[in-house]
Write a protein that holds these residues in place. Structure first.
Motif, PDB file in Angstrom:
ATOM      1  N   UNK A  28       0.830  -1.207   0.000  1.00 12.55           N
ATOM      2  CA  UNK A  28       0.000   0.000   0.000  1.00 12.55           C
ATOM      3  C   UNK A  28       0.866   1.260   0.000  1.00 12.55           C
ATOM      4  N   UNK A  29       1.940   1.254   0.764  1.00 11.71           N
ATOM      5  CA  UNK A  29       2.856   2.402   0.793  1.00 11.71           C
ATOM      6  C   UNK A  29       3.494   2.619  -0.575  1.00 11.71           C
ATOM      7  N   UNK A  30       3.933   1.541  -1.196  1.00 10.82           N
ATOM      8  CA  UNK A  30       4.506   1.625  -2.541  1.00 10.82           C
ATOM      9  C   UNK A  30       3.507   2.256  -3.512  1.00 10.82           C
ATOM     10  N   UNK A  31       2.262   1.812  -3.466  1.00  7.80           N
ATOM     11  CA  UNK A  31       1.248   2.358  -4.371  1.00  7.80           C
ATOM     12  C   UNK A  31       0.948   3.825  -4.078  1.00  7.80           C
ATOM     13  N   UNK A  32       0.935   4.225  -2.822  1.00 10.00           N
ATOM     14  CA  UNK A  32       0.736   5.641  -2.482  1.00 10.00           C
ATOM     15  C   UNK A  32       1.821   6.507  -3.124  1.00 10.00           C
ATOM     16  N   UNK A  33       3.021   5.974  -3.197  1.00 10.99           N
ATOM     17  CA  UNK A  33       4.153   6.719  -3.731  1.00 10.99           C
ATOM     18  C   UNK A  33       4.199   6.746  -5.250  1.00 10.99           C
ATOM     19  N   UNK A  34       3.689   5.695  -5.907  1.00 10.10           N
ATOM     20  CA  UNK A  34       3.900   5.596  -7.357  1.00 10.10           C
ATOM     21  C   UNK A  34       2.635   5.581  -8.202  1.00 10.10           C
ATOM     22  N   UNK A  37      -3.057   7.690  -7.895  1.00 11.43           N
ATOM     23  CA  UNK A  37      -4.498   7.594  -8.106  1.00 11.43           C
ATOM     24  C   UNK A  37      -4.922   6.824  -9.336  1.00 11.43           C
ATOM     25  N   UNK A  38      -3.996   6.208 -10.045  1.00 11.09           N
ATOM     26  CA  UNK A  38      -4.327   5.497 -11.288  1.00 11.09           C
ATOM     27  C   UNK A  38      -4.802   4.077 -11.023  1.00 11.09           C
ATOM     28  N   UNK A  39      -5.545   3.552 -11.973  1.00  9.14           N
ATOM     29  CA  UNK A  39      -5.877   2.131 -12.005  1.00  9.14           C
ATOM     30  C   UNK A  39      -4.705   1.384 -12.618  1.00  9.14           C
ATOM     31  N   UNK A  40      -4.566   0.117 -12.276  1.00  4.40           N
ATOM     32  CA  UNK A  40      -3.499  -0.680 -12.865  1.00  4.40           C
ATOM     33  C   UNK A  40      -3.387  -2.029 -12.187  1.00  4.40           C
ATOM     34  N   UNK A  41      -2.178  -2.551 -12.228  1.00  3.29           N
ATOM     35  CA  UNK A  41      -1.896  -3.857 -11.649  1.00  3.29           C
ATOM     36  C   UNK A  41      -0.647  -3.775 -10.783  1.00  3.29           C
ATOM     37  N   UNK A 106      -5.354  -6.275  -8.693  1.00  2.00           N
ATOM     38  CA  UNK A 106      -5.883  -5.036  -9.259  1.00  2.00           C
ATOM     39  C   UNK A 106      -5.630  -3.849  -8.329  1.00  2.00           C
ATOM     40  N   UNK A 107      -5.376  -2.719  -8.955  1.00  2.00           N
ATOM     41  CA  UNK A 107      -5.236  -1.443  -8.251  1.00  2.00           C
ATOM     42  C   UNK A 107      -6.305  -0.516  -8.827  1.00  2.00           C
ATOM     43  N   UNK A 108      -7.148   0.020  -7.977  1.00  2.00           N
ATOM     44  CA  UNK A 108      -8.229   0.913  -8.402  1.00  2.00           C
ATOM     45  C   UNK A 108      -8.012   2.266  -7.729  1.00  2.00           C
ATOM     46  N   UNK A 131      17.066 -13.974   4.889  1.00  2.00           N
ATOM     47  CA  UNK A 131      16.882 -12.707   4.176  1.00  2.00           C
ATOM     48  C   UNK A 131      16.223 -12.970   2.836  1.00  2.00           C
ATOM     49  N   UNK A 132      15.157 -12.203   2.540  1.00  2.00           N
ATOM     50  CA  UNK A 132      14.419 -12.367   1.286  1.00  2.00           C
ATOM     51  C   UNK A 132      14.269 -11.032   0.582  1.00  2.00           C
ATOM     52  N   UNK A 133      14.263 -11.099  -0.730  1.00  2.00           N
ATOM     53  CA  UNK A 133      13.985  -9.941  -1.568  1.00  2.00           C
ATOM     54  C   UNK A 133      12.597 -10.120  -2.162  1.00  2.00           C
ATOM     55  N   UNK A 134      11.817  -9.069  -2.142  1.00  2.00           N
ATOM     56  CA  UNK A 134      10.491  -9.084  -2.763  1.00  2.00           C
ATOM     57  C   UNK A 134      10.441  -7.909  -3.722  1.00  2.00           C
ATOM     58  N   UNK A 135      10.066  -8.165  -4.973  1.00  2.00           N
ATOM     59  CA  UNK A 135       9.956  -7.108  -5.983  1.00  2.00           C
ATOM     60  C   UNK A 135       8.497  -6.707  -6.136  1.00  2.00           C
ATOM     61  N   UNK A 136       8.227  -5.411  -5.986  1.00  2.00           N
ATOM     62  CA  UNK A 136       6.898  -4.841  -6.228  1.00  2.00           C
ATOM     63  C   UNK A 136       6.961  -4.092  -7.555  1.00  2.00           C
ATOM     64  N   UNK A 137       6.016  -4.349  -8.440  1.00  2.00           N
ATOM     65  CA  UNK A 137       5.978  -3.678  -9.739  1.00  2.00           C
ATOM     66  C   UNK A 137       4.560  -3.187 -10.005  1.00  2.00           C
ATOM     67  N   UNK A 138       4.437  -1.901 -10.325  1.00  2.00           N
ATOM     68  CA  UNK A 138       3.127  -1.323 -10.646  1.00  2.00           C
ATOM     69  C   UNK A 138       3.098  -0.966 -12.115  1.00  2.00           C
ATOM     70  N   UNK A 139       2.058  -1.417 -12.783  1.00  2.00           N
ATOM     71  CA  UNK A 139       1.813  -1.050 -14.173  1.00  2.00           C
ATOM     72  C   UNK A 139       0.469  -0.344 -14.198  1.00  2.00           C
ATOM     73  N   UNK A 140       0.467   0.928 -14.574  1.00  2.00           N
ATOM     74  CA  UNK A 140      -0.791   1.656 -14.562  1.00  2.00           C
ATOM     75  C   UNK A 140      -0.760   2.928 -15.358  1.00  2.00           C
TER      76      UNK A 140
END
Length: 140
Positions: A28-34, A37-41, A106-108, A131-140
């Motif tokens: 959610x923090x990542x989406x707030x930053x990037x 307000x757009x829709x996407x994935x 989905x991101x609305x 230790x783990x790496x997690x990649x978050x990717x937003x397409x919108x």
């Protein structure tokens, strides 16, 4: 949908015990930053051969239930052909076939479109890799 694509990695410490780590706030923090307000994935991906991404309710016992079910399905014993690491570690390499290493959500209007009790979780049964790496990717 536009072709705007943004990605970021998280470094997550799961420790030396099996873990279900809630990533919902990080997502959610990542989406707030990037997302602006757009829709996407939103795609969540863990680039490890022994971890996965799950959607489930947390805090009410479901995370412990998931780990217990994985113990039933994938016991940590010597039946596994993959034998390096902690005894029973071969089961950790089977985990991503049952709990996939990715999820696309989905991101609305810039926010995750999750159900009321759904959380995004990293599932890690590999006690040899804290230790783990997690990649978050937003397409919108």
């Amino acid at each position: 949908m536009s072709t705007a694509f943004t990605t970021r990695t998280l470094e997550i410490t799961t420790g030396t015990t099996e873990a279900v780590a809630d990533l919902t706030t990080d997502c959610a923090t990542f989406l707030q930053e990037v997302a602006d307000g757009r829709d996407g994935l939103l795609n969540i991906f863990v680039p490890h051969a022994t971890a996965g991404i799950a959607l489930l309710e947390t805090g009410a016992g479901s995370d412990e239930d998931l780990l217990a079910a994985l113990h039933d399905i994938l016991p940590a014993d010597n039946r596994w052909r993959h034998r390096h690491g902690t005894p029973g570690h071969g089961r950790d390499h089977v985990l991503p076939a049952l709990v996939p290493p990715h999820a696309t959500l989905p991101v609305i209007s810039g926010r995750l479109a999750l159900g009321t009790w759904q959380s995004i979780c990293l599932v890690d049964t590999n006690v040899d890799n804290p230790e783990r790496t997690v990649r978050l990717s937003f397409l919108g």
